[in-house]
Design a protein around this motif. Structure first.
Motif, short mmCIF file in Angstrom:
data_model
loop_
_atom_site.label_atom_id
_atom_site.label_comp_id
_atom_site.label_asym_id
_atom_site.label_seq_id
_atom_site.Cartn_x
_atom_site.Cartn_y
_atom_site.Cartn_z
N THR A 85 0.75 -1.19 0.15
CA THR A 85 0.02 -0.01 0.14
C THR A 85 0.67 1.28 -0.26
OG1 THR A 85 -0.21 0.07 2.24
CG2 THR A 85 -1.93 -1.09 1.04
N ASP A 86 1.91 1.33 0.54
CA ASP A 86 2.96 2.48 0.73
C ASP A 86 4.23 1.89 0.62
OD1 ASP A 86 4.06 4.91 1.03
OD2 ASP A 86 2.81 5.43 2.75
N PRO A 87 4.81 1.80 -0.65
CA PRO A 87 6.16 1.18 -0.71
C PRO A 87 7.27 1.85 -0.05
CG PRO A 87 4.83 0.68 -2.64
CD PRO A 87 3.96 1.60 -1.76
N ALA A 88 6.87 3.35 -0.34
CA ALA A 88 8.19 4.38 -0.12
C ALA A 88 8.44 4.19 1.80
CB ALA A 88 7.57 5.52 -0.02
N ILE A 89 7.35 3.99 2.35
CA ILE A 89 7.40 3.48 3.90
C ILE A 89 7.75 1.96 4.32
CG2 ILE A 89 6.37 3.73 5.98
CD1 ILE A 89 5.32 6.33 5.12
N GLY A 90 6.80 1.40 3.37
CA GLY A 90 6.80 -0.11 3.75
C GLY A 90 7.95 -0.88 3.54
N TRP A 91 8.70 -0.47 2.47
CA TRP A 91 9.90 -1.41 1.82
C TRP A 91 11.08 -1.06 2.73
CZ3 TRP A 91 11.74 -5.33 -0.39
CH2 TRP A 91 13.14 -5.31 -0.66
N PRO A 92 11.38 0.18 3.10
CA PRO A 92 12.51 0.44 4.13
C PRO A 92 12.29 0.01 5.55
CG PRO A 92 12.06 2.54 2.79
CD PRO A 92 10.75 1.46 2.58
N ALA A 93 10.52 -0.07 5.74
CA ALA A 93 10.52 -0.53 7.00
C ALA A 93 10.97 -2.14 7.26
CB ALA A 93 9.34 -0.38 7.48
N LEU A 94 10.65 -2.91 5.97
CA LEU A 94 10.93 -4.37 5.87
C LEU A 94 12.42 -4.42 5.76
CD1 LEU A 94 10.24 -7.20 5.48
CD2 LEU A 94 10.05 -6.79 3.24
N VAL A 95 13.09 -3.77 5.07
CA VAL A 95 14.77 -3.97 5.02
C VAL A 95 15.34 -3.86 6.36
CG1 VAL A 95 16.70 -3.15 3.84
CG2 VAL A 95 14.73 -3.37 2.78
N ARG A 96 14.81 -2.66 7.10
CA ARG A 96 15.26 -2.53 8.38
C ARG A 96 14.99 -3.75 9.63
NH1 ARG A 96 12.81 2.98 7.44
NH2 ARG A 96 14.53 4.39 6.63
N ALA A 97 13.87 -4.26 9.37
CA ALA A 97 13.48 -5.47 10.10
C ALA A 97 14.35 -6.42 10.00
CB ALA A 97 11.95 -5.39 10.21
N LEU A 98 14.58 -6.64 8.56
CA LEU A 98 15.40 -7.88 7.97
C LEU A 98 16.74 -7.67 8.49
CD1 LEU A 98 13.72 -8.80 4.63
CD2 LEU A 98 13.44 -10.15 6.67
N ALA A 99 17.25 -6.62 8.24
CA ALA A 99 18.75 -6.33 8.89
C ALA A 99 18.84 -6.57 10.25
CB ALA A 99 18.86 -4.88 8.46
N GLY B 283 6.75 -11.24 -3.33
CA GLY B 283 5.81 -10.13 -3.37
C GLY B 283 6.06 -8.89 -2.81
N PRO B 284 6.68 -8.67 -1.76
CA PRO B 284 6.97 -7.47 -1.46
C PRO B 284 8.23 -6.73 -2.53
CG PRO B 284 7.03 -8.89 0.45
CD PRO B 284 6.65 -9.71 -0.68
N LEU B 285 8.93 -7.58 -2.94
CA LEU B 285 10.10 -7.21 -3.84
C LEU B 285 9.34 -6.57 -5.16
CD1 LEU B 285 13.17 -7.63 -3.24
CD2 LEU B 285 13.02 -9.22 -5.35
N GLU B 286 8.40 -7.20 -5.75
CA GLU B 286 7.63 -6.79 -6.94
C GLU B 286 6.95 -5.56 -6.53
OE1 GLU B 286 8.44 -7.54 -9.98
OE2 GLU B 286 9.94 -8.99 -8.84
N ALA B 287 6.24 -5.38 -5.28
CA ALA B 287 5.65 -4.24 -4.99
C ALA B 287 6.43 -3.13 -4.93
CB ALA B 287 4.80 -4.44 -3.72
N LYS C 207 9.56 -2.50 -6.40
CA LYS C 207 9.67 -2.09 -7.67
C LYS C 207 8.55 -1.37 -8.28
CE LYS C 207 12.76 -6.20 -8.45
NZ LYS C 207 13.17 -7.33 -9.47
N GLU C 208 7.33 -1.62 -8.36
CA GLU C 208 6.20 -1.26 -9.08
C GLU C 208 6.08 0.12 -8.42
OE1 GLU C 208 3.27 -4.13 -8.83
OE2 GLU C 208 3.98 -5.40 -10.13
N GLY C 209 6.09 0.14 -7.28
CA GLY C 209 5.94 1.47 -6.29
C GLY C 209 7.01 2.56 -6.57
N GLY C 210 8.21 2.06 -7.19
CA GLY C 210 9.34 3.19 -7.38
C GLY C 210 10.07 3.18 -6.31
N ALA C 211 10.19 2.44 -5.19
CA ALA C 211 11.20 2.35 -4.14
C ALA C 211 12.35 1.41 -4.10
CB ALA C 211 10.24 1.67 -2.67
N LEU C 212 12.18 0.54 -5.26
CA LEU C 212 13.35 -0.19 -5.46
C LEU C 212 13.67 -0.72 -6.80
CD1 LEU C 212 15.08 -2.75 -4.11
CD2 LEU C 212 13.18 -4.30 -4.68
N ARG C 213 14.89 -0.54 -7.14
CA ARG C 213 15.54 -0.37 -8.67
C ARG C 213 15.12 -2.09 -9.29
NH1 ARG C 213 21.59 0.72 -7.97
NH2 ARG C 213 21.66 0.13 -10.07
N ALA C 214 15.12 -1.73 -10.70
CA ALA C 214 14.34 -3.07 -11.22
C ALA C 214 15.38 -4.28 -11.38
CB ALA C 214 14.05 -2.58 -12.70
#
Length: 201
Positions: A78-92, A138-142, A144-151
């Protein structure tokens, strides 16, 4: 399983995971028992073979990592700009680079010593890896589609980068407060579509 037996099981697996992260896959079982606060006989009752313990730790790591991904899935969608960094930080913060190589090393040593008896262990370790990659797709593709991750980021590239990022520092080496968090932010910046271009040389 009785409550006390279940508690011992959890304590042993937790201690093994922590010690593998700290010392590597060849950590003595006596150290695991001590770290879990149980006797060595209790450990062997729960895990008669070393491979049984390694398998349990691998499954525990899989469940934790897949759980982290699942908890962030909707936010990334729903909000890749916030959700993707939050996931990466949690995984790290889970520090896969400290734990997963130890599990892989321990499994490889067991398989090398008893290849015929441990084909099942090798397959189960592969299944653990596949489960994590499947959950991440799924999150990886989301992202990318949301412009938060390089292709050009694949699940394998992402996890290899994360593993390198979270590898333990040499014992006695220099330490800087907040170093792991700082490196995570640098990694996130490089993963963005406006990050540095990949060299083709």
């Amino acid at each position: 399983m009785r409550a006390d037996a279940a508690a011992n099981h959890r304590a042993i697996v937790s201690a093994a995971r922590r010690l593998i992260a700290e010392r590597g896959g060849d950590v003595p079982l006596s150290a695991v028992a001590e770290g879990a606060g149980v006797g060595i006989a209790t450990l062997y009752r729960r895990f008669p073979l070393r491979e049984d313990l390694i398998r349990a730790v691998a499954v525990n790591v899989r469940d934790e990592v897949v759980g982290l991904i699942e908890r962030h899935r909707d936010m990334v969608a729903t909000d890749p700009a916030i959700g993707w960094p939050a996931l990466v930080r949690a995984l790290a913060a889970f520090r896969p680079g400290a734990t997963i190589p130890g599990i892989m090393t321990a499994a490889s040593e067991i398989i090398a010593d008893r290849p015929d008896a441990n084909e099942a262990l090798e397959e189960e370790i592969d299944q653990v890896r596949s489960a994590v990659f499947d959950a991440l797709s799924g999150p990886l593709e989301a992202a990318k589609e949301g412009g938060a991750l390089r292709a050009d980021v694949t699940a394998t590239r992402f996890m290899l980068g994360l593993a390198a990022l979270t590898r333990p520092l040499p014992v006695g080496g220099p330490k800087e407060p907040g170093q792991e968090e700082w490196l995570t932010e640098i990694y996130l910046a490089g993963l963005r579509p406006d990050g540095p271009a990949r060299s083709t040389a």
